[in-house]
Write a protein that holds these residues in place. Structure first.
Motif, short mmCIF file in Angstrom:
data_model
loop_
_atom_site.label_atom_id
_atom_site.label_comp_id
_atom_site.label_asym_id
_atom_site.label_seq_id
_atom_site.Cartn_x
_atom_site.Cartn_y
_atom_site.Cartn_z
N THR A 32 0.83 -1.21 0.00
CA THR A 32 0.00 0.00 0.00
C THR A 32 0.86 1.26 0.00
O THR A 32 0.57 2.24 -0.70
N PHE A 33 1.92 1.20 0.81
CA PHE A 33 2.85 2.34 0.81
C PHE A 33 3.43 2.56 -0.58
O PHE A 33 3.51 3.70 -1.07
N THR A 34 3.82 1.45 -1.23
CA THR A 34 4.37 1.55 -2.58
C THR A 34 3.35 2.17 -3.53
O THR A 34 3.67 3.04 -4.35
N TYR A 35 2.08 1.72 -3.39
CA TYR A 35 1.06 2.21 -4.30
C TYR A 35 0.76 3.70 -4.08
O TYR A 35 0.82 4.50 -5.01
N PHE A 36 0.50 4.04 -2.82
CA PHE A 36 0.07 5.41 -2.56
C PHE A 36 1.19 6.44 -2.65
O PHE A 36 0.96 7.58 -3.03
N ARG A 287 1.40 1.80 -14.09
CA ARG A 287 0.73 0.52 -14.30
C ARG A 287 1.67 -0.65 -14.06
O ARG A 287 1.29 -1.69 -13.52
N MET A 288 2.91 -0.51 -14.45
CA MET A 288 3.88 -1.59 -14.27
C MET A 288 4.14 -1.85 -12.79
O MET A 288 4.16 -3.00 -12.34
N ILE A 289 4.32 -0.78 -12.01
CA ILE A 289 4.54 -0.96 -10.57
C ILE A 289 3.31 -1.56 -9.91
O ILE A 289 3.40 -2.42 -9.03
N ARG A 290 2.13 -1.12 -10.32
CA ARG A 290 0.90 -1.66 -9.76
C ARG A 290 0.78 -3.16 -10.05
O ARG A 290 0.40 -3.96 -9.20
N LEU A 291 1.12 -3.57 -11.27
CA LEU A 291 1.04 -4.99 -11.63
C LEU A 291 2.01 -5.82 -10.81
O LEU A 291 1.66 -6.90 -10.30
N LEU A 292 3.23 -5.31 -10.65
CA LEU A 292 4.21 -6.05 -9.85
C LEU A 292 3.76 -6.16 -8.39
O LEU A 292 3.96 -7.20 -7.74
N SER A 293 3.12 -5.10 -7.87
CA SER A 293 2.64 -5.14 -6.49
C SER A 293 1.55 -6.19 -6.33
O SER A 293 1.53 -6.95 -5.35
N LEU A 294 0.64 -6.28 -7.30
CA LEU A 294 -0.43 -7.27 -7.22
C LEU A 294 0.12 -8.69 -7.33
O LEU A 294 -0.34 -9.60 -6.64
N VAL A 295 1.11 -8.88 -8.20
CA VAL A 295 1.73 -10.22 -8.33
C VAL A 295 2.41 -10.60 -7.02
O VAL A 295 2.30 -11.74 -6.54
#
Length: 756
Positions: A32-36, A287-295
């Motif tokens: 979450t920290f990475t995302y926000f 989008r790339m960082i979000r995808l890696l976070s979800l994986v």
């Protein structure tokens, strides 16, 4: 959970819950920290970068349009055009007419110097005449040979050459190849024309100034050079594209990869600069960082499931034994507490749910007054005019009312003083309003009263008339007035009394009338009560518009630098109208300010529209006569800055004072040089160094200032004015006046007297 047919599943979820708390929550927090803070940072940066680019483009275009508008106004306000219009229909033998005509052609050529304007011409409405930079001809010849407009495009240009036009932009239309250039050296092109009429405020103008805009330059300026911008356009208030480049199909839906970005134009409030953005390109790093976070999160979810399943199988047998032991020791009607077992967890969890339910109940109970006040607001605004809908809505929120009770609406308007507006926060005002509501409720303990904050500055009080003895609308308004006087240091309050209605569905009628009564408030600081009946007999005739004679007097005072009289006249005007209605006083004050601005522009042309808007905001924020006085003091100090004359210190003070007092006499330099024991040359050099101007120039400017004052404020002849300012006659006076003012004294008097 232990009563499930497969208890191992419950154990699995217990292990998984512990895994979730001890391991997955830190992982989720990290993701979450990475995302926000990373992904959102990238997204915001990308959007800000696009907004900055759009803002820069819009500012450049707005600046260009504003400069173009100023140029058009100067062109149409020019003395040459004003002089040419009366003789536009004369023959070519009129030499003066031809000189003005060529001067206009030269001025049109200056407008075309930029890359934005392709062609500029003047379209005369009362004569068959069109003037551009190269020629002047009749309209049929001009629009067929010199500036060919096809039949299909005439409807986009000529209907706009009628009525008042203040920089109106036409639809794009095509200009064909002129028959006079058979070699096709001037290819067909598409243009947008901007039109301005003169006189500016006339519905039947004498002339239109038309500028053909270069479509390629406009499209290049509004189009972004970034690869994520698909298309850009300027959209007017009707939703039509003034200028467009690229594709403007944004589409809709979550799967669509395009979106719109919009910025309002500072040049025209109804325009917006719109860009179609390819979000896939703009937000690709995010989008790339979000995808890696979800994986990464999915991997740990699967890992936790595998580990929890393995542990649940290994430890299921001991848990089953514990469950059997708890079942044998359970006694009906008695709580069983075993530290560390599932029953204790379930018990504590149940207690927590009960506690949360109680808290939620208290929260809902506390929100009921707010919901009911919102219901009253909708009732006053006329949202419930049907008895069935009203009854159903009231039942949902447990709102009790008598459908046929007699009620009256009182509207209390708050106008915070300017000093309070600046020094008090929104929270403080909320507390003031809450205190006022509480005091009003305490005023009527035996009588039902509804309160509703219908607008930011209006509190509506719905007074119920009980069948027995009670307080009427006028008495209630008087009691509320006494309470409002406690808050007089913060705001001016006005109470509007509406009509009395016998049905709750008609309550909005009483509210509308009470709101209308607020319009008749005055400009005195005390609390006012506005009834319908007193207003019918107490409406004094008051002219809320400044007479033309007063406008001319103000302008003449400005030109003669009598600034102190301006402020004194306004104070007298405010004193005379301190008992009139606030809206009438505001209208008159706006007229005075507008006249001041017109007069100030004669000496200060550097003021911007934003500056003038600020002055009107200062005036509009005033509540009382005293605030109006202070506002005019501040505006007077801003508009009429006194320019200190550049006078020398010391030895030339007496000389300058003598010149100002004896400008009509012969003032020879030899006299003053001898008086100060200097040679003529030394006196002249010293005077220039200390005063900043040559001796002869200084005397001439003093005399010209007095001459202009005589020209505008008296009916003296030119010869008489020449003698009064120190010249032998008109033959010596007129050349000097033309040198410093650019025109003769007679033209100066005619021009500025007509302007006044």
């Amino acid at each position: 959970m232990l009563r499930l047919h497969r208890p191992r599943i419950a154990l699995f979820w217990q292990f998984y819950a512990k895994y979730f708390v001890l391991f997955l929550i830190p992982v989720i927090v990290a993701i979450t920290f990475t995302y926000f803070f990373v992904v959102r940072l990238i997204e915001d940066d990308a959007r800000q970068r696009n907004d900055i680019i759009m803002t820069n483009n819009s500012e450049h275009i707005d600046t260009a349009f504003t400069a173009l508008q100023t140029t058009m106004i100067h062109m149409l306000s020019d003395v040459n055009l004003k002089s040419f219009l009366p003789v536009a229909g004369d023959s070519l033998d009129n030499q003066q007419r031809n000189e003005w005509l060529h001067s206009l052609m030269s001025q049109l050529g200056k407008i075309e110097n930029g890359d934005l304007v392709l062609n500029a011409y003047l379209y005369m409405t009362r004569y068959d005449l069109v003037i551009d930079t190269e020629t002047h001809s009749d309209k049929a010849y001009y629009f067929r040979f010199k500036h060919p407009v096809g039949d299909a495009d005439r409807a986009k240009l000529f209907p706009n050459l009628s009525g008042k036009q203040m920089m109106y932009f036409t639809k794009p239309y095509s200009l064909g190849v002129s028959p006079l250039t058979p070699d096709k050296s001037t290819p067909p092109r598409t243009v947008i024309s901007t039109i301005m009429s003169y006189p500016f405020n006339s519905a039947d103008p004498d002339v239109y100034l038309v500028l053909d805009m270069n479509m390629d330059v406009l499209q290049e300026r509004i189009g972004g050079r970034e690869d994520w911008v698909i298309g850009s356009a300027i959209i007017d208030g009707a939703g039509q594209a003034v200028v467009q480049t690229g594709s403007m199909e944004a589409g809709s839906g979550a799967a669509n990869k395009k979106t719109l970005s919009s910025i309002q134009s500072a040049f025209n409030d109804s325009w917006r600069y719109v860009s179609v953005i390819d979000l896939q390109k703009l937000l690709q790093p995010a989008r790339m960082i979000r995808l890696l976070s979800l994986v990464f999160l999915g991997f740990f979810l699967v890992l936790g499931s595998v580990v929890s399943y393995y542990l649940s199988r290994k430890l299921y047998a001991p848990i089953l034994e514990i469950k059997t032991g708890l079942a044998t020791h359970h006694e009906p009607g008695r709580a069983v507490r075993r530290e560390g077992n599932d029953f204790d967890v379930i018990k504590r969890f149940s207690g927590m749910l009960i506690s949360e339910n109680n808290q939620l109940s208290r929260l809902v109970s506390g929100m009921v007054p707010m919901v009911q006040e919102h219901f009253v607001t909708k009732l006053l605004l006329g949202d419930f005019r049907d008895s069935g809908t009203l009854e159903a809505s009231a039942k949902e929120i447990d709102f009790a009312y008598d459908p046929k009770a007699i009620r009256t609406v009182l509207c209390v308007e708050f106008q915070y003083y300017s000093r309070v507006q600046e020094g008090q926060s929104e929270t403080s005002r909320t507390f003031l309003l809450a205190e006022l509501k509480d005091r009003i409720r305490k005023l009527f303990p035996d009588q039902t009263i509804w309160l509703s904050h219908t607008k930011s500055d209006i509190l509506a009080c719905v007074l119920h008339h009980n069948p027995g003895p009670g307080v009427g609308p006028k008495e209630a308004a008087g009691q509320i007035k006494l309470e409002l006087e406690r808050f007089s240091p913060y705001y001016k309050a006005t109470i509007g009394v509406g009509s009395t209605v016998a049905s709750i569905e008609e309550l909005y009628i009483s509210y509308e009338q009470a709101s209308a009564m607020l319009r008749f408030k005055g400009v005195q600081p005390e609390v006012e009560i506005c009834f319908e009946e007193p207003l019918r007999h107490d409406r004094k005739a008051w002219d809320s518009y400044l007479p033309m004679m007063e406008v001319n007097r103000i302008i003449n005072q400005c030109r003669s630098r009598d600034y102190d009289s301006l402020l004194q006249a306004v104070f007298e005007l405010l004193e005379a109208g301190k008992h009139v209605r606030a809206f009438e006083m505001k209208a008159l004050c706006s007229d005075v300010l507008n006249t001041w601005i017109r007069a100030a522009e004669h000496d200060h042309a550097d003021y911007s529209i934003a500056f003038y808007t600020k002055l009107f905001h200062m005036l509009d924020g005033c509540v009382t006569v005293e605030e109006l006085r202070q506002a005019f003091r501040d505006i007077h100090a801003l508009l009429f800055r006194k320019e200190e004359p550049h006078v020398g210190k010391g030895q030339f003070d007496e000389v300058l004072a003598y010149i100002h007092g004896h400008y009509a006499e012969e003032l020879s330099i030899e006299r003053f040089a001898q008086q100060m024991n200097m040679s003529v040359g030394h006196f002249s050099r010293t005077f220039k160094e200390e005063v900043g101007e040559k001796y002869v120039e200084y005397i001439a400017k003093v005399r010209m200032g007095k001459a202009k004052q005589y020209l505008l404020e008296t009916d003296l002849k030119i010869d008489e004015i020449a003698e009064k300012v120190g010249y032998w006659g008109r033959n010596s006076f007129i050349p000097i006046f033309r040198k410093y003012e650019g025109i003769t004294p007679a033209k100066y008097r005619n021009l500025y007297s007509a302007t006044s």
